[in-house]
Design a protein around this motif. Structure first.
Motif, short mmCIF file in Angstrom:
data_model
loop_
_atom_site.label_atom_id
_atom_site.label_comp_id
_atom_site.label_asym_id
_atom_site.label_seq_id
_atom_site.Cartn_x
_atom_site.Cartn_y
_atom_site.Cartn_z
N GLY A 24 0.61 -1.46 -0.18
CA GLY A 24 0.04 0.07 -0.26
C GLY A 24 0.74 1.24 0.13
O GLY A 24 2.26 1.17 -0.08
N LEU A 25 0.09 2.31 0.23
CA LEU A 25 1.00 3.60 0.12
C LEU A 25 1.45 3.90 1.46
O LEU A 25 0.58 3.74 2.53
CB LEU A 25 0.04 4.70 -0.43
CG LEU A 25 -0.50 4.57 -1.88
CD1 LEU A 25 -1.61 5.55 -2.42
CD2 LEU A 25 0.75 4.56 -2.89
N HIS A 26 2.49 4.59 1.55
CA HIS A 26 3.07 4.98 2.85
C HIS A 26 2.40 6.20 3.51
O HIS A 26 2.18 6.37 4.49
CB HIS A 26 4.46 5.35 2.78
CG HIS A 26 5.38 3.97 2.52
ND1 HIS A 26 5.75 3.12 3.39
CD2 HIS A 26 5.99 3.76 1.52
CE1 HIS A 26 6.41 2.12 2.75
NE2 HIS A 26 6.56 2.45 1.71
N ALA A 27 1.64 6.76 2.42
CA ALA A 27 0.95 8.04 2.76
C ALA A 27 -0.48 7.75 3.24
O ALA A 27 -1.21 8.60 3.57
CB ALA A 27 1.04 9.14 1.71
N ALA A 28 -0.77 6.51 3.00
CA ALA A 28 -2.33 6.04 3.09
C ALA A 28 -2.60 6.08 4.92
O ALA A 28 -1.65 5.95 5.62
CB ALA A 28 -2.38 4.74 2.74
N ARG A 29 -3.75 6.71 5.08
CA ARG A 29 -4.26 6.98 6.30
C ARG A 29 -4.91 5.57 6.83
O ARG A 29 -5.65 4.93 5.81
CB ARG A 29 -5.09 7.97 6.68
CG ARG A 29 -4.59 9.49 6.42
CD ARG A 29 -5.57 10.60 6.16
NE ARG A 29 -5.07 11.71 5.83
CZ ARG A 29 -5.82 12.74 5.56
NH1 ARG A 29 -7.00 12.90 6.42
NH2 ARG A 29 -5.41 14.00 5.33
N LYS A 30 -4.82 5.26 7.94
CA LYS A 30 -5.79 4.21 8.35
C LYS A 30 -7.23 4.54 8.28
O LYS A 30 -7.89 5.70 8.77
CB LYS A 30 -5.41 3.83 9.97
CG LYS A 30 -6.40 2.66 10.38
CD LYS A 30 -5.83 2.05 11.47
CE LYS A 30 -6.98 0.90 12.21
NZ LYS A 30 -7.54 0.09 11.36
N PHE A 31 -8.04 3.72 7.75
CA PHE A 31 -9.49 4.07 7.43
C PHE A 31 -10.40 4.00 8.82
O PHE A 31 -10.25 3.12 9.59
CB PHE A 31 -10.12 3.11 6.39
CG PHE A 31 -11.56 3.14 6.36
CD1 PHE A 31 -12.07 4.01 5.69
CD2 PHE A 31 -12.55 2.40 7.37
CE1 PHE A 31 -13.61 4.43 5.39
CE2 PHE A 31 -13.98 2.64 7.14
CZ PHE A 31 -14.07 3.45 6.45
N THR A 32 -10.92 5.03 9.18
CA THR A 32 -12.01 5.22 10.06
C THR A 32 -13.20 5.72 9.44
O THR A 32 -13.14 6.80 8.48
CB THR A 32 -11.48 5.89 11.08
OG1 THR A 32 -11.61 7.30 10.96
CG2 THR A 32 -10.44 5.53 11.92
N PRO A 33 -14.39 5.31 9.84
CA PRO A 33 -15.68 5.80 9.05
C PRO A 33 -15.69 7.54 9.29
O PRO A 33 -16.30 8.06 8.54
CB PRO A 33 -16.82 5.09 10.23
CG PRO A 33 -16.19 4.04 10.52
CD PRO A 33 -14.65 4.16 10.92
N GLU A 34 -15.11 7.83 10.67
CA GLU A 34 -15.39 9.47 10.95
C GLU A 34 -14.46 10.27 9.94
O GLU A 34 -14.93 11.19 9.51
CB GLU A 34 -14.86 9.56 12.55
CG GLU A 34 -15.77 9.14 13.41
CD GLU A 34 -15.44 7.50 13.49
OE1 GLU A 34 -16.36 6.66 14.01
OE2 GLU A 34 -14.31 6.96 13.27
N ALA A 35 -13.22 9.65 9.52
CA ALA A 35 -12.05 10.37 8.74
C ALA A 35 -12.73 10.22 7.21
O ALA A 35 -12.42 11.44 6.70
CB ALA A 35 -10.83 9.82 8.93
#
Length: 131
Positions: A24-35
């Motif tokens: 995956g991408l190093h810049a990827a944020r962890k998915f959260t429904p709120e974000a």
């Protein structure tokens, strides 16, 4: 049958013993429904990247996608990483059946998706859909 089971048990154990490889991408944020909701509400271009550490397609896709994402046109994308093995609720939300799935949103609307794509031109075309 016993030989086949022994073989499967040994190969499965060997796969589990391998060190985890970051995909995956190093810049990827962890998915959260709120974000995700906040990015949608802000009408952002969003890429959902569904990966698994054991997925060979994800490992092939990651460097190609990373190169495509260096294009300044895609600099404003918000990228969320979803772990295929750990985030089952997110998989249901995005109707993803396999790792290597990419889903592009513009605000609240899904604009496109791909599965296992490693072609730079088609990945760029997918990302263009979200601009």
């Amino acid at each position: 049958m016993l030989v086949r089971r022994s073989f499967l048990a040994l190969t499965g154990a060997a796969l589990l013993a391998q060190p985890a490889v970051a995909v995956g991408l190093h810049a990827a944020r962890k998915f959260t429904p709120e974000a995700f909701k906040a990015a949608q509400d802000a009408d952002k271009s969003i890429l959902i990247e569904i990966t698994a550490t054991w997925c060979p397609m994800c490992k092939a896709q990651a460097p190609v996608l990373a190169r495509v994402m260096t294009n300044p046109r895609f600099a404003e994308y918000v990228v969320f990483g979803v772990d295929f093995d750990a985030e089952k609720e997110a998989l249901r939300r995005f109707e993803a059946r396999l790792p290597g799935t990419l889903v592009v949103y513009r605000g609240p609307d899904e604009m496109g998706r791909s599965l296992g794509d490693t072609d730079p031109q088609s990945l760029a075309a997918l990302l263009e859909m979200g601009l």
